[in-house]
Design an enzyme around this catalytic site. Sequence first.
Site, PDB file in Angstrom:
ATOM      1  N   ARG A 176      -0.638   1.353   3.254  1.00 26.57           N
ATOM      2  CA  ARG A 176       0.319   1.510   3.468  1.00 26.57           C
ATOM      3  C   ARG A 176       1.375   0.979   2.008  1.00 26.57           C
ATOM      4  O   ARG A 176       2.229   0.238   3.080  1.00 26.57           O
ATOM      5  CB  ARG A 176       0.625   1.189   4.456  1.00 26.57           C
ATOM      6  CG  ARG A 176       0.285   2.348   5.797  1.00 26.57           C
ATOM      7  CD  ARG A 176       0.539   3.423   5.988  1.00 26.57           C
ATOM      8  NE  ARG A 176      -0.430   3.788   6.713  1.00 26.57           N
ATOM      9  CZ  ARG A 176      -2.234   4.713   6.733  1.00 26.57           C
ATOM     10  NH1 ARG A 176      -2.183   4.307   5.676  1.00 26.57           N
ATOM     11  NH2 ARG A 176      -2.608   5.269   7.855  1.00 26.57           N
ATOM     12  N   SER A 226       3.565   4.986  13.988  1.00 27.85           N
ATOM     13  CA  SER A 226       3.172   3.264  14.966  1.00 27.85           C
ATOM     14  C   SER A 226       3.208   2.628  14.606  1.00 27.85           C
ATOM     15  O   SER A 226       4.384   2.549  12.940  1.00 27.85           O
ATOM     16  CB  SER A 226       1.220   3.795  13.702  1.00 27.85           C
ATOM     17  OG  SER A 226       0.087   4.404  14.080  1.00 27.85           O
ATOM     18  N   GLU A 296       5.110  -2.076  10.608  1.00 28.18           N
ATOM     19  CA  GLU A 296       5.160  -1.085   9.787  1.00 28.18           C
ATOM     20  C   GLU A 296       6.447  -0.025   9.458  1.00 28.18           C
ATOM     21  O   GLU A 296       7.012   0.424   8.376  1.00 28.18           O
ATOM     22  CB  GLU A 296       3.851  -0.190  10.048  1.00 28.18           C
ATOM     23  CG  GLU A 296       4.039   1.406   9.205  1.00 28.18           C
ATOM     24  CD  GLU A 296       2.565   1.834   9.961  1.00 28.18           C
ATOM     25  OE1 GLU A 296       1.452   1.440   9.357  1.00 28.18           O
ATOM     26  OE2 GLU A 296       2.688   3.652   8.989  1.00 28.18           O
TER      27      GLU A 296
HETATM   28  C1  LIG Z   1       5.484  10.834  16.013  1.00 30.04           C
HETATM   29  C2  LIG Z   1       4.484  10.427  14.160  1.00 30.04           C
HETATM   30  C3  LIG Z   1       3.637   9.782  13.988  1.00 30.04           C
HETATM   31  C4  LIG Z   1       3.181   9.658  12.606  1.00 30.04           C
HETATM   32  N1  LIG Z   1       2.180   9.591  12.325  1.00 30.04           N
HETATM   33  C5  LIG Z   1       1.652   9.664  10.796  1.00 30.04           C
HETATM   34  C6  LIG Z   1       0.580   8.855  10.374  1.00 30.04           C
HETATM   35  O1  LIG Z   1      -0.410   9.274  10.907  1.00 30.04           O
HETATM   36  N2  LIG Z   1       0.317   7.895   9.515  1.00 30.04           N
HETATM   37  C7  LIG Z   1       1.510   7.339   8.370  1.00 30.04           C
HETATM   38  O2  LIG Z   1       1.291   6.791   7.141  1.00 30.04           O
HETATM   39  N3  LIG Z   1       2.314   7.545   9.017  1.00 30.04           N
HETATM   40  C8  LIG Z   1       2.746   8.577   9.846  1.00 30.04           C
HETATM   41  N4  LIG Z   1       4.015   8.282  10.155  1.00 30.04           N
HETATM   42  C9  LIG Z   1       5.768   7.827   9.697  1.00 30.04           C
HETATM   43  C10 LIG Z   1       6.046   8.633   9.114  1.00 30.04           C
HETATM   44  O3  LIG Z   1       5.469   9.930   9.117  1.00 30.04           O
HETATM   45  C11 LIG Z   1       5.115   7.946   7.637  1.00 30.04           C
HETATM   46  O4  LIG Z   1       5.419   7.121   7.739  1.00 30.04           O
HETATM   47  C12 LIG Z   1       5.688   9.026   6.523  1.00 30.04           C
HETATM   48  O5  LIG Z   1       5.349   8.999   5.064  1.00 30.04           O
HETATM   49  C13 LIG Z   1       7.641   8.115   6.200  1.00 30.04           C
HETATM   50  O6  LIG Z   1       8.499   9.209   5.698  1.00 30.04           O
HETATM   51  P1  LIG Z   1       9.832   9.850   5.550  1.00 30.04           P
HETATM   52  O7  LIG Z   1      10.259  10.428   4.685  1.00 30.04           O
HETATM   53  O8  LIG Z   1       9.826   9.851   7.076  1.00 30.04           O
HETATM   54  O9  LIG Z   1      10.528   8.117   5.194  1.00 30.04           O
HETATM   55  P2  LIG Z   1      11.682   7.767   5.635  1.00 30.04           P
HETATM   56  O10 LIG Z   1      11.108   7.060   7.122  1.00 30.04           O
HETATM   57  O11 LIG Z   1      12.748   8.728   5.583  1.00 30.04           O
HETATM   58  O12 LIG Z   1      11.851   6.215   4.875  1.00 30.04           O
HETATM   59  C14 LIG Z   1      10.663   4.946   5.242  1.00 30.04           C
HETATM   60  C15 LIG Z   1      11.072   3.979   3.749  1.00 30.04           C
HETATM   61  O13 LIG Z   1      10.352   5.241   2.673  1.00 30.04           O
HETATM   62  C16 LIG Z   1      11.479   5.374   1.304  1.00 30.04           C
HETATM   63  N5  LIG Z   1      11.378   6.368   0.988  1.00 30.04           N
HETATM   64  C17 LIG Z   1      11.623   7.711   1.471  1.00 30.04           C
HETATM   65  N6  LIG Z   1      11.756   8.726   0.477  1.00 30.04           N
HETATM   66  C18 LIG Z   1      12.303   8.036  -0.394  1.00 30.04           C
HETATM   67  C19 LIG Z   1      11.908   8.746  -1.876  1.00 30.04           C
HETATM   68  N7  LIG Z   1      11.831   9.794  -2.080  1.00 30.04           N
HETATM   69  N8  LIG Z   1      12.071   7.276  -2.570  1.00 30.04           N
HETATM   70  C20 LIG Z   1      11.665   6.634  -2.249  1.00 30.04           C
HETATM   71  N9  LIG Z   1      11.329   5.469  -1.375  1.00 30.04           N
HETATM   72  C21 LIG Z   1      12.029   6.494  -0.592  1.00 30.04           C
HETATM   73  C22 LIG Z   1      12.808   4.832   2.382  1.00 30.04           C
HETATM   74  O14 LIG Z   1      13.509   3.865   1.729  1.00 30.04           O
HETATM   75  C23 LIG Z   1      12.655   3.712   3.690  1.00 30.04           C
HETATM   76  O15 LIG Z   1      11.880   2.602   2.801  1.00 30.04           O
HETATM   77  C24 LIG Z   1       4.174   8.972  12.000  1.00 30.04           C
HETATM   78  C25 LIG Z   1       5.485   9.003  12.202  1.00 30.04           C
HETATM   79  C26 LIG Z   1       5.817   9.740  13.788  1.00 30.04           C
HETATM   80  C27 LIG Z   1       7.343   9.532  14.278  1.00 30.04           C
END
Ligand SMILES: Cc1cc2nc3c(=O)[nH]c(=O)nc-3n(C[C@H](O)[C@H](O)[C@H](O)COP(=O)(O)OP(=O)(O)OC[C@H]3O[C@@H](n4cnc5c(N)ncnc54)[C@H](O)[C@@H]3O)c2cc1C
Length: 303
Positions: A176, A226, A296
């Site tokens: 991560r 998580s 996380e």
């Molecule tokens: C029901 C559920 C299940 C999940 N299961 C998993 C799983 O199995 N494994 C897992 O790893 N995660 C899981 N997640 C967490 C999440 O989906 C991941 O961490 C995902 O990678 C976050 O992506 P996001 O686009 O939503 O990021 P955001 O929540 O929008 O942002 C998270 C971070 O990433 C940065 N960021 C986002 N986009 C960019 C970009 N283009 N450039 C630079 N920085 C950026 C943001 O600034 C922030 O700091 C889960 C979440 C939920 C709600």
Amino acid sequence: MAEQIISLLKEILPDEDILLQERMEKHTSFRIGGPADVFVMPENTSQIRHVIEACRSCGMPWFVLGNGTNLLVSDQGFRGVVIQIGKKMSHSEADGERIIAGAGALLSGIALLARNNALTGMEFAGGIPGSLGGAAWMNAGAYGGEMKDILTEVTLLSEDGEEKTVPYKDLQPGYRTTLIQERGDLVIGAVLTLTKGDPEAIRQRMQELQQKRNEKQPLEYPSAGSTFKRPEGYFAGKLISDAGLRGYQVGGARVSDKHAGFVINTGGAAARDVMQLMQDVQEKVYSMFGVTLEREVRLLGDF
Ligand SMILES: Cc1cc2nc3c(=O)[nH]c(=O)nc-3n(C[C@H](O)[C@H](O)[C@H](O)COP(=O)(O)OP(=O)(O)OC[C@H]3O[C@@H](n4cnc5c(N)ncnc54)[C@H](O)[C@@H]3O)c2cc1C
């Protein structure tokens, strides 16, 4: 200050892509978060570069948002500009065994594209609800797979406006974490390299993993997945459960009864409820087992 940044932004983006006092609860899977002063939805690198320049010149903080699925935004919101790399930058296409996609593309959509092109390797990520940019930023993973297994190239924009494409492995993806986080670069797009597979086997594997998620995770409630990272040698959910905190509640925030690793919003939870609950969980787990749970979920705004 707000007027100055808005007039600069209007030179860069059409009016409909600039939202003022936008409630972040609409953009987070937790369904929590007060208003961002400004919320913009750029559609290309040039616009992003200019938005950042505008923020710089006004001394305005900015934050890059993907799909908001790993984020807790303060009840007071964010005094700055949220730059969403989302739908408008979500083009994706298959080219032989590679998939080339914009950072705003959702992993679920890319996994379907892979399946439709008989490409295997992406199945593990089909149920992660984030964007490609968010997943690359933190080397998201599930069920034994990680983004580093399939991401070969990433196109980054530095805060100074320099765009470059680098091998993902050069960004030292770990559990991560990646160097992108330290450097503050923005992910603009990426190339995934998969291998040819059997479409029916791919479909079955994706279905099987989705079923596991439905059974184990409280997908019926808003959450950010998580809450804590997996501490070495332990499982966060098991520690929380063993500490007797399954179902522990602060305001509308609750440790899921179904999966103690998830904090859920049972309805109307405030960010401060989630924050208090996370701190309580960390303290209790530390006092009982001497294990530090590292958050996380990312935070935005003042807490
Ligand atoms: C029901 C559920 C299940 C999940 N299961 C998993 C799983 O199995 N494994 C897992 O790893 N995660 C899981 N997640 C967490 C999440 O989906 C991941 O961490 C995902 O990678 C976050 O992506 P996001 O686009 O939503 O990021 P955001 O929540 O929008 O942002 C998270 C971070 O990433 C940065 N960021 C986002 N986009 C960019 C970009 N283009 N450039 C630079 N920085 C950026 C943001 O600034 C922030 O700091 C889960 C979440 C939920 C709600």
